[in-house]
Write an enzyme that holds these catalytic residues in place. Structure first.
Site, PDB file in Angstrom:
ATOM      1  CB  SER A 204      -6.507 -33.931 -75.728  1.00  0.00           C
ATOM      2  OG  SER A 204      -6.265 -35.284 -75.439  1.00  0.00           O
TER       3      SER A 204
ATOM      4  CB  CYS B 206     -12.563 -31.137 -76.949  1.00  0.00           C
ATOM      5  SG  CYS B 206     -11.510 -30.921 -78.396  1.00  0.00           S
TER       6      CYS B 206
ATOM      7  CE1 TYR C  27       3.657 -30.370 -69.882  1.00  0.00           C
ATOM      8  CE2 TYR C  27       2.117 -31.860 -70.940  1.00  0.00           C
ATOM      9  CZ  TYR C  27       2.382 -30.674 -70.293  1.00  0.00           C
ATOM     10  OH  TYR C  27       1.366 -29.797 -70.060  1.00  0.00           O
TER      11      TYR C  27
ATOM     12  NE  ARG D 127      -2.845 -30.568 -70.361  1.00  0.00           N
ATOM     13  CZ  ARG D 127      -3.895 -31.263 -70.805  1.00  0.00           C
ATOM     14  NH1 ARG D 127      -4.721 -31.859 -69.969  1.00  0.00           N
ATOM     15  NH2 ARG D 127      -4.130 -31.359 -72.094  1.00  0.00           N
TER      16      ARG D 127
ATOM     17  CE  LYS E 141      -5.585 -39.037 -71.833  1.00  0.00           C
ATOM     18  NZ  LYS E 141      -5.737 -37.782 -71.281  1.00  0.00           N
TER      19      LYS E 141
ATOM     20  NE  ARG F 260      -2.238 -36.640 -74.994  1.00  0.00           N
ATOM     21  CZ  ARG F 260      -2.686 -36.665 -76.236  1.00  0.00           C
ATOM     22  NH1 ARG F 260      -2.205 -37.529 -77.114  1.00  0.00           N
ATOM     23  NH2 ARG F 260      -3.654 -35.856 -76.614  1.00  0.00           N
TER      24      ARG F 260
END
Ligand SMILES: Nc1nc2c(ncn2[C@@H]2O[C@H](COP(=O)(O)OP(=O)(O)OP(=O)(O)O)[C@@H](O)[C@H]2O)c(=O)[nH]1
Ligand SMILES: O=C([O-])CC(=O)C(=O)O
Ligand SMILES: [Mn+2]
Length: 614
Positions: A272, A274, A221, A389, A230, A82
Site C-alpha cells: 500500500s 508504494c 474508512y 484518498r 480488500k 486500515r
C-alpha cells in the site's frame, strides 16, 4: 431535500432470492435499523444520498464549476486508514490463518460481535448494496451484498464496484454471494444529533473464509468499510482462489505498447502507498511507448486454455492516495479527478476545491487542513493527511485501456514485485525461474507507509505485498503459487517472467537515485525486451540485473555512479538480507514449501561463492 431514499412504507425487496431475503431480514432483526433501503445504483439514488450527506455535514460539495458532482469528506481523525491490528481471519482451524494473520475461533468471534451489532443501526438506514466484483458479464466475477448503515459507503461502493440492479440481476434468484455486513457502530438515540463522521473506538474487520462472510464494525474508512475491496476481492477471494485454482492479488494491471506495436500486459504488486496507482497510469518517458490502464490495485488471474495467465480487474474505480499526485508525477490521475469523485481527508481550498501536497508547488492561500483547521504553511504539518484518498470512476481515466472490462481478462507477460527500499534492492532483477521468482516475491520487504497504522518508515517483510490481505496461511499461499506455475508449465505454458523492482533506492543524502514515475518505462522496456529475448543481463546471486548498457537511459541524466548502485548487488548487504528473509520464512514452519527452503539454501550458496566464504 430529495426523498428517493426515505419513505414510510415498508420497502418492497427487488429480489426473490430466498437466501438474500433471509440475510437482510436476519441482519435487520439484529441491528434494528429504522429503515431498510435496497440500492438500485441509479443517478437519482446517488444524488439523494449525497444531498442527505451534505445536510448531515458528512460531505461538503465542491464548487461545481471546478469539479462537478464531487464531494469532500473529513473523517474522524482516529479513522484515517486500515486497522491491521483489528483485522481478523476467523478460519475454523488456527493453522489455516497462518502466523501472519490475527486469528480468532469463529464461534468466539461471533459471540463477541453479536452484542456489538445488536441494535447497532438504531436510528439509521440499513442500505442493501448488491455489487459485482469484475465485469458484469465475466464468468470470473463474484457477487457480494454489503449491508451497511453508512451512506458514504454506498456512494463509494457505487464508484468502486458495479453496484445495484445490474449486480442483483446477475445474482438472479438462486446465485451465490458473499455476505458482507458493515456498521459504523454508532447507533442514534431518538432525536440525537449525528456526528459528521460516525464511528466507534473499538473496531473489528472480520473475515470467515469458510463461509465467505465479512463483518466490519466501527470504521467508515476505505479498506475497512468498502467491503468489496480488500476484504472481499483479496482476503475472501484469496481463499476462494486457493480452493478453485486461481490467484487473487494486490496488483495493478498495465497495458504497454512498444513502438513496433507489440502489446504486453504487466501485473505488479507493491505494498500500500508504494506506487501501484502511479504505475497503472504511467506516461512513458520513452518516445513511441504507450501505457494504458487496466486496473490499479487488484488483479484476479487464472491460466487460460492457451496456457497464458489472464487477469481481470475486479474493481470499477480507483481508491487512490491523493498526496503526491500532480502535473509532474501523475497527470492521468489528476485528469481522472475532474468530476464525479469523492475526496477524503485532503485539504479544502478557500474557493471550494480540494488540494493536497504535490498537486501544486506551493499551497494556495486560505487552505483548511484535513482536520478542519486553518492551514499554516510554516507549521511544517501537511495540509492533507498522508493517506488522504480520492474515489474516482475508472472509466474517467484518460489512460484507461479499451479492453479494461474484457470479460476474459488480458494475458500477462510479466509479474513485478516491489517495495520501498532505500538500500540493497536493485532497480530491477529478473528471477531465474518461476520457483526462484516465488522466493523473491515471498521475501520482499518494504518501509511502512501511512496506509495503515504503525510507525512510518519501519522495514517490514511483506510477502507478495499481500501480508495484510491474504485470507489464509501464507506458507500455503506460497505453495499455491508454486503448484499453479508447475501445473501450467507441465501443460506446456510459457509462464510470465517474474521481476523484483525498486523505485525507491536513495543516496547517502536521502535523495532518490532513480527519477521514478514515467522513467520507470525504461525498466519496463528492458523487461519486455528480456521476454522477447533481446536484452542483455548479468547474473548475480539474487537474479539477473540489466547489463551495464542494457537500460535505455536516453535523455536521462543520472548522478555519477548511480547506475552502478542501481544495478548493484552488494554481497555483504545481501548476506544480511538473505538471513533476515530466511528468518521470516521460517515463521511459516511446516507450511513453508520445501521448494522455498531449497531456494533459500541456493541463494545462500550463491552469496557464499561471491563473498568467498561459507
Ligand atoms: N519516488 C517515487 N515515488 C513514487 C513512485 N511511484 C509512486 N510514488 C509515490 O508513492 C506514493 C503512493 O503511490 P500510489 O501509486 O498511490 O501507491 P499505491 O500502491 O497505489 O497505494 P494503495 O492505494 O495504498 O495500494 C505517492 O506519494 C507517489 O507519489 C516512483 O516511481 N518513485
Ligand atoms: O484499502 C485501503 O484502505 C486502501 C488501499 O488500497 C490499501 O491500503 O492498499
Ligand atoms: Mn492498495
Amino acid at each position: 431535500m430529495a426523498t428517493a431514499i426515505d419513505h414510510g412504507a415498508p420497502p418492497v425487496a427487488p429480489t426473490r432470492h430466498p437466501g438474500l431475503l433471509a440475510f437482510v431480514a436476519e441482519v435487520a432483526a439484529l441491528t434494528k435499523p429504522d429503515r431498510v433501503h435496497w440500492c438500485d445504483g441509479s443517478e437519482a439514488e446517488a444524488a439523494a444520498l449525497a444531498d442527505a450527506l451534505v445536510a448531515a455535514g458528512t460531505l461538503i460539495p465542491l464548487d461545481p464549476a471546478k469539479r462537478p458532482n464531487s464531494f469532500y469528506a473529513r473523517s474522524d481523525p482516529r479513522d484515517v486508514a486500515r486497522v491491521e491490528s483489528r483485522t481478523f481471519i476467523c478460519s475454523e482451524r488456527e493453522a489455516d490463518a497462518g502466523p501472519t494473520n490475527n486469528w480468532r475461533a469463529p464461534e468466539a468471534m461471533r459471540a463477541t460481535l453479536t452484542p456489538l451489532f445488536e441494535g447497532a443501526m438504531r436510528g439509521r438506514t440499513l442500505y442493501v448494496v448488491p455489487f459485482c466484483m469484475g465485469p458484469i458479464d465475466s464468468p470470473h466475477s463474484v457477487i457480494g451484498v454489503e449491508l451497511t448503515d453508512s451512506a458514504y459507503v454506498v456512494l463509494s461502493m457505487r464508484i468502486m464496484t458495479r453496484m445495484g440492479t445490474a449486480a442483483l440481476d446477475r445474482l438472479g434468484s438462486a446465485g451465490a454471494f458473499v455476505r458482507c455486513v458493515h456498521s459504523v457502530g454508532a447507533p442514534l438515540a431518538p432525536g440525537a444529533r449525528d456526528s459528521a463522521w460516525p464511528c466507534a473506538d473499538e473496531k473489528y474487520i472480520v473475515h470467515y473464509p469458510e463461509t465467505r462472510e465479512i463483518w466490519s464494525y466501527g470504521s467508515g474508512y476505505g479498506g475497512n468499510a468498502l467491503l468489496g475491496k480488500k476484504c472481499l476481492a483479496l482476503r475472501i477471494a484469496s481463499a476462494m482462489a486457493r480452493d478453485e485454482g486461481w490467484l487473487a492479488e494486490h496488483m495493478l494491471i498495465l497495458k504497454l505498447t512498444a513502438p513496433d506495436g507489440a502489446v504486453h500486459y504487466i501485473a505488479a504488486a507493491f505494498p500500500s502507498a508504494c506506487g501501484k496507482t502511479n504505475m497503472a497510469m504511467l506516461e512513458p518517458a520513452l518516445p513511441g511507448w504507450t501505457a494504458e490502464t487496466i486496473g490499479d490495485d487488484i488483479a484476479w488471474m487464472r491460466f487460460g486454455a492457451d496456457g497464458r495467465l489472464y487477469a481481470i480487474n475486479p474493481e470499477a474505480g480507483f481508491f487512490g492516495v491523493a498526496p503526491g499526485n500532480g502535473p509532474a508525477t501523475n497527470r492521468n490521475a489528476v485528469a481522472t479527478l475532474h468530476a464525479n469523485c469523492l475526496f477524503t481527508n485532503t485539504a479544502l481550498t478557500a474557493d471550494g476545491d480540494v488540494w493536497w501536497e504535490g498537486l501544486s508547488e506551493t499551497p494556495p492561500p486560505g487552505l483548511i487542513d484535513w482536520r478542519g483547521r486553518r492551514h499554516d504553511p510554516r507549521s511544517g504539518e501537511p495540509a492533507a493527511h498522508p493517506n488522504a484518498r480520492f474515489t474516482a470512476p475508472a472509466a474517467q481515466c484518460p489512460s484507461i485501456a479499451r479492453e479494461w472490462q474484457d470479460s476474459a481478462g488480458v494475458p500477462i507477460s510479466a509479474l513485478l514485485f516491489g517495495g520501498r527500499r532505500a538500500s540493497a534492492v536493485p532497480l530491477v532483477t529478473e528471477a531465474y525461474d518461476w520457483a526462484q521468482g516465488v522466493y523473491l516475491a515471498a521475501s520482499i520487504a518494504s518501509e511502512a507507509t501511512a496506509a495503515a497504522e504503525g510507525e512510518i518508515g519501519a522495514l517490514r517483510r511483506d510477502p507478495f505485498a499481500m501480508l495484510p490481505f491474504c485470507g489464509y496461511d501464507m506458507g500455503a499461499y506460497f505453495g499455491h503459487w508454486l503448484r499453479l506455475g508447475e501445473a501450467a508449465a507441465a501443460a506446456g505454458a510459457t509462464l510470465p517472467g517474474i521481476y523484483l523492482v525498486n523505485w525507491f533506492r536513495k543516496d547517502p543524502q536521502g535523495r532518490f537515485l532513480w527519477p521514478g514515475f514515467g522513467d520507470n518505462a525504461r525498466v519496463l522496456k528492458w523487461i519486455v525486451e528480456r521476454i522477447e529475448g533481446r536484452a542483455a543481463a548479468e547474473d548475480t546471486p539474487i537474479g539477473r540485473v540489466p547489463a551495464a548498457d542494457a537500460l535505455d537511459l536516453s535523455g536521462l541524466a543520472l548522478a555519477p555512479g548511480a547506475l552502478d548502485t542501481l544495478r548493484g548487488v552488494d554481497p555483504r548487504l545481501w548476506n544480511e538480507e538473505a538471513r533476515r528473509a530466511g528468518e521470516d520464512l521460517a515463521r511459516f514452519g511446516d507450511s513453508l514449501p520445501e521448494a522455498l527452503r531449497a531456494e533459500q539454501r541456493a541463494l545462500e550458496a550463491r552469496l557464499a561463492i561471491v563473498t568467498g566464504g561459507a
